[in-house]
Design an enzyme around this catalytic site. Structure first.
Site: not given
Ligand code: CMC
Length: 432
Positions: A308, A365
């Protein structure tokens, strides 16, 4: 004592920037005058560090896993309230009195029908149209069928004819889209049923097979909707505010929010989670393979339902939803192998350094889809369910955005241009 200021020095000149403090003590540097005073803009892709507004609706502490609507803890609201009560709270700032709640429930019943002409819309979507595109289209077109706000008959804040209509009709639209998809006759809303019972009945009642409304499912749906009702400046809410800031009225602004929610990184994650769990199950429960794939920097694969932007700890909504999931399945004596897969995956992720070091925990989710499955809701409607829950939050933010001049200024970010500066024009015949 003088107001606190941040100091920024550029090219030897020091500028003072005001510091704004929230009611919970977080501090923000006010850069609204930065461009005017310094000629500089700030760059913050993905708005990792940008406050887009001041808001009084929802408080989220990502370090401690706290979520409050209008000051009330989500745990208390989910335990004690009806979804319509929470919608009232988000829209007005106060929990309703008994009489106010009764009146609001009455309005939910009164406005539940949709214009019969709108029902023909359903016939013209292709047979397997996504329920999210149907929802967004139908909600946008409510603007033309119910023009009170356009005619300036309706105020911009609180519970109005427009907001009550939208809250009530969205579940009718959602249920009708399912019925149309199934090719079944529509089941009309009944004023004697609660918000959630009405939805389930419109979804699953059939002329040949009357639907038995299960109180445990009604209670679970009620909790799920409450837990999804708002989450401050997330992608879809920011979309609603941004679109609304251009002067767009409520229904089309919400339609834009529905489209934003659709994405698999946002509300669409509840669909992606189930697809992922099914894939792991079908692949002989090869957890390690998928965990390794999620950790591979060269692979776009992520574990849906984990991580998140704001939470650095267990999402408080996920903790409640996980419990509801166990309760519902136990109470209905359902064994869903996807719950086993989800629990095992969560356990392995919790013990994996990659996820630990990045604070990646289950989010809202991760377990919700397993409850929706137990209700009989098809996977492609899961994000619609999220939208039903999130609607009061979107409306409250749209109203708040419109309520004062500062926050209703049109949203218009800047950019740092990195393209070619200027080229002499080349006529068509001279281009090679
Ligand atoms: N699986 C594997 N690695 C992950 C995941 C994941 N689900 N989420 C984040 N990471 C890693 C990412 O690769 C990055 O690693 P590194 O620092 O080595 O590059 C690190 O964690 C930080 O991730 P980020 O993409 O910079 O974080 P963000 O704040 O931009 O993204 C997120 C947040 C929710 C989009 C992401 O965690 C994600 O894609 N999660 C899976 C999709 C998901 O479950 N979304 C629902 C979110 S909650 C409800 C909503 O908002 O609707």
């Amino acid at each position: 004592m003088s107001d606190p200021k941040a100091r920024l020095t550029i090219d030897g000149i020091t500028y003072e920037l005001p510091i704004i403090e929230s009611t919970t003590g977080e501090k923000a540097i006010d850069i609204r005058g930065l461009l005017r005073d310094t000629g500089y803009i700030t760059l913050d892709s993905g708005y990792m560090n940008t406050g887009s507004c001041e808001s009084t609706i929802t408080y989220l502490d990502g370090e401690q896993g706290i979520l409050r609507y209008r000051g009330y803890d989500i745990v208390d609201l989910a335990e004690n309230c009806l979804f319509v009560e929470v919608a009232y709270l988000l829209l007005t700032g106060e929990l309703p009195t008994y009489d106010e709640l009764e009146k609001f429930k009455f309005d939910m019943g009164k406005y539940a029908l949709i214009h019969e002409d709108m029902i023909h819309f359903f016939d013209h979507f292709p047979p397997h149209a996504s329920p999210m595109s149907i929802l967004s289209t139908m909600v946008g077109s409510l603007h033309d069928f119910y023009p009170e706000m356009d005619l300036d008959e309706d105020p911009y804040g609180g519970i109005t004819t427009t907001t009550a209509r939208l809250l009530s009709k969205i579940r009718t639209i959602a249920a009708f889209s399912y019925k149309k998809n199934m090719g079944h006759p529509l089941v009309y809303p009944r004023a004697n049923l609660s918000y959630c019972a009405n939805f389930l009945n419109m979804m699953f009642d059939r002329p040949n097979m009357p639907y038995k409304i299960e109180p445990v499912l009604v209670a679970a749906l009620n909790k799920l909707l409450i837990l999804h009702a708002d989450h401050e400046q997330n992608c879809s809410t920011s979309t609603v505010r941004l679109v609304g800031s251009a002067g767009v009225r409520l229904y089309p602004s919400i339609s834009a929010g529905i489209s934003a929610l659709w994405g698999p990184l946002h509300g669409g994650a509840n669909v992606a989670v189930i697809r992922m769990l099914e894939r792991i199950l079908a692949d002989n429960r090869s957890y390690d393979k998928y965990i390794a794939l999620a950790k591979d920097p060269d692979s776009p694969f992520r574990l849906s339902g984990f991580g998140h932007r704001v939470y650095r700890t267990y999402d408080p909504r996920a903790a409640i939803i996980k419990q509801v999931c166990h309760d519902v399945l136990a109470s209905l004596d359902i064994t869903d192998p996807l719950l086993e897969v989800a629990m095992e995956l969560e356990e392995r992720v919790a013990n994996d350094e990659y996820f630990q070091s990045r604070n990646l925990y289950p989010n809202v989710d991760f377990y919700s889809g397993i409850i929706y499955r137990a209700m009989g809701i098809p996977t492609n409607m899961f994000t619609v369910m999220f939208a039903l829950g999130r609607l009061p939050g979107w409306i409250a933010h749209w109203q708040e955005m419109n309520s004062d001049k500062e926050s209703s200024r049109i949203g218009r970010p800047r950019q740092v241009y990195q393209g070619i500066v200027h080229r002499p024009f080349v006529p068509l015949e001279a281009r090679s």
